[in-house]
Structure formats: structure tokens, C-alpha cells
Scaffold this motif. Sequence first.
Motif, PDB file in Angstrom:
ATOM      1  N   VAL A 122       0.855  -1.183   0.000  1.00 28.79           N
ATOM      2  CA  VAL A 122       0.000   0.000   0.000  1.00 28.79           C
ATOM      3  C   VAL A 122       0.897   1.241   0.000  1.00 28.79           C
ATOM      4  N   THR A 123       0.601   2.187  -0.877  1.00 30.13           N
ATOM      5  CA  THR A 123       1.349   3.430  -0.949  1.00 30.13           C
ATOM      6  C   THR A 123       0.857   4.369   0.147  1.00 30.13           C
ATOM      7  N   THR A 124       1.776   4.912   0.910  1.00 28.38           N
ATOM      8  CA  THR A 124       1.421   5.820   1.987  1.00 28.38           C
ATOM      9  C   THR A 124       1.849   7.234   1.612  1.00 28.38           C
ATOM     10  N   VAL A 125       0.934   8.191   1.796  1.00 31.42           N
ATOM     11  CA  VAL A 125       1.193   9.572   1.419  1.00 31.42           C
ATOM     12  C   VAL A 125       0.849  10.487   2.583  1.00 31.42           C
ATOM     13  N   ASN A 126       1.713  11.448   2.825  1.00 33.44           N
ATOM     14  CA  ASN A 126       1.431  12.509   3.790  1.00 33.44           C
ATOM     15  C   ASN A 126       0.726  13.624   3.038  1.00 33.44           C
ATOM     16  N   ALA A 127      -0.574  13.596   3.003  1.00 30.35           N
ATOM     17  CA  ALA A 127      -1.343  14.620   2.296  1.00 30.35           C
ATOM     18  C   ALA A 127      -1.529  15.813   3.222  1.00 30.35           C
ATOM     19  N   VAL A 128      -0.999  16.941   2.815  1.00 31.25           N
ATOM     20  CA  VAL A 128      -1.078  18.152   3.624  1.00 31.25           C
ATOM     21  C   VAL A 128      -2.433  18.807   3.408  1.00 31.25           C
ATOM     22  N   PRO A 136       3.610 -11.579  -7.727  1.00 33.38           N
ATOM     23  CA  PRO A 136       3.103 -10.597  -6.756  1.00 33.38           C
ATOM     24  C   PRO A 136       1.878  -9.872  -7.307  1.00 33.38           C
ATOM     25  N   ARG A 137       0.970  -9.554  -6.413  1.00 34.78           N
ATOM     26  CA  ARG A 137      -0.210  -8.813  -6.853  1.00 34.78           C
ATOM     27  C   ARG A 137       0.135  -7.327  -6.873  1.00 34.78           C
ATOM     28  N   MET A 138      -0.581  -6.589  -7.687  1.00 34.44           N
ATOM     29  CA  MET A 138      -0.406  -5.140  -7.767  1.00 34.44           C
ATOM     30  C   MET A 138      -1.377  -4.504  -6.782  1.00 34.44           C
ATOM     31  N   GLU A 139      -0.881  -3.605  -5.964  1.00 33.23           N
ATOM     32  CA  GLU A 139      -1.708  -2.929  -4.955  1.00 33.23           C
ATOM     33  C   GLU A 139      -1.917  -1.484  -5.378  1.00 33.23           C
ATOM     34  N   TYR A 140      -3.184  -1.091  -5.532  1.00 31.85           N
ATOM     35  CA  TYR A 140      -3.513   0.256  -5.982  1.00 31.85           C
ATOM     36  C   TYR A 140      -4.067   1.134  -4.860  1.00 31.85           C
ATOM     37  N   THR A 141      -4.114   0.613  -3.650  1.00 33.53           N
ATOM     38  CA  THR A 141      -4.639   1.368  -2.520  1.00 33.53           C
ATOM     39  C   THR A 141      -3.608   2.398  -2.071  1.00 33.53           C
ATOM     40  N   THR A 142      -4.104   3.587  -1.769  1.00 33.89           N
ATOM     41  CA  THR A 142      -3.253   4.651  -1.235  1.00 33.89           C
ATOM     42  C   THR A 142      -3.773   5.025   0.143  1.00 33.89           C
ATOM     43  N   LEU A 143      -2.875   5.078   1.104  1.00 31.08           N
ATOM     44  CA  LEU A 143      -3.237   5.471   2.461  1.00 31.08           C
ATOM     45  C   LEU A 143      -2.850   6.932   2.655  1.00 31.08           C
ATOM     46  N   LEU A 144      -3.853   7.761   2.884  1.00 32.50           N
ATOM     47  CA  LEU A 144      -3.631   9.175   3.155  1.00 32.50           C
ATOM     48  C   LEU A 144      -3.471   9.313   4.662  1.00 32.50           C
ATOM     49  N   GLN A 145      -2.239   9.540   5.113  1.00 26.82           N
ATOM     50  CA  GLN A 145      -1.926   9.473   6.538  1.00 26.82           C
ATOM     51  C   GLN A 145      -2.645  10.508   7.385  1.00 26.82           C
ATOM     52  N   GLN A 146      -2.653  11.762   6.962  1.00 29.21           N
ATOM     53  CA  GLN A 146      -3.268  12.805   7.784  1.00 29.21           C
ATOM     54  C   GLN A 146      -4.745  12.518   8.042  1.00 29.21           C
ATOM     55  N   GLN A 147      -5.432  12.029   7.017  1.00 25.61           N
ATOM     56  CA  GLN A 147      -6.855  11.747   7.144  1.00 25.61           C
ATOM     57  C   GLN A 147      -7.116  10.328   7.640  1.00 25.61           C
TER      58      GLN A 147
END
Length: 181
Positions: A36-42, A93-104
Amino acid sequence: MNVTGVELGLKNFIDVRCAQDGRVDKVARMLCASAVTTVNAVERLSMKELDQARELQNQVLRLTERTLALPFGRAMFIFGTVTIVTRETYRIPRMEYTTLLQQQNLATVPDPAKLNAEVISWADFKFHNVVASGLRISHTSTVADSSWIKFNEPAELTSEDAGFLFVLGLTGHLPVLLGGV
């Protein structure tokens, strides 16, 4: 056991050549498309909530496009690193398209309808993922024979299976099929 697609199996070699700086681990993390891709969304207080939601969705779409491109780099990174293939099913391996928006603290997946037409027109994302994974098999591997190929053949053929046969041809393992399967 989850397969990430970036396992090299070259620990001794890596420890001798570049253990101090961890660059191989960094490259493996960058090319891993199964996490899962993790992003710090400001959060921008100056923007309206709707505009902010659109901006976040666009960021998720760009990250999805990046994820779809990772198999090409992964193929170069892992090329020919598996010389001994086990008699088990070859794991992709499977492809993961989920993105985790950390702030929210929000996990989101992209809306397929909003993906760029050029992205959708690529042959098939699963095909490229399987080809990248299959390029791990070294041309010197002797276990990838006709019985192993038949063992890995599914009941219903898909583009993933076409990618698997394609990569076996690229790595020189299809001449064993001349005698019949």
C-alpha cells in the motif's frame, strides 16, 4: 507468505558489495508494487473542501499510474536472479492500488473511470506484471521444463498466462515444448 516481486535471493553478494548504505533495499522498496502506498497529504486551509478532495483524488490517480509503471523497473532490477526454480507453483506478486492518506487516516483506491486513456490502452497491466516477475528466472535454470510449465498452467487461459509463456520464451525455456506437453 506474500510475494513482493523484489526478493533477490542474493544476500551474501549484497552484504559484500553494498551492505553499509542499504541502497539495494531502497531500490527494492521503490520498485515494490505489492505494498500500500502511503502519502502525507497536507491539508490546505486556504482550499475549499471539494477542491481539496479533488486534489487528493488526482494525487491518488498519479500514484496509481506510477504503480502501473513499476513492473518495468522491477524487471530490470530482478532480471535473472533466480537460478533455482522450485517445483512449486511460480508465485506472481499482486499489484496494490490502494493509497493510504496518513493525515486523514483514509485508505482510498482510484476510480478506474478517471484513469488516463493512455494508461488504460496499455496492453494489460497484469501481463506486464507477470512478465516482470518471470524475468527473475535465469536462462540457466533447468527446472523450468515442460512438466513444470504444464503444472503452472491454469484451467482457463488469461493475459497473465500469455505473459508467463512470453517470458519463458524470452528466457529460452520454450524450446522444451517442442517435444509436446
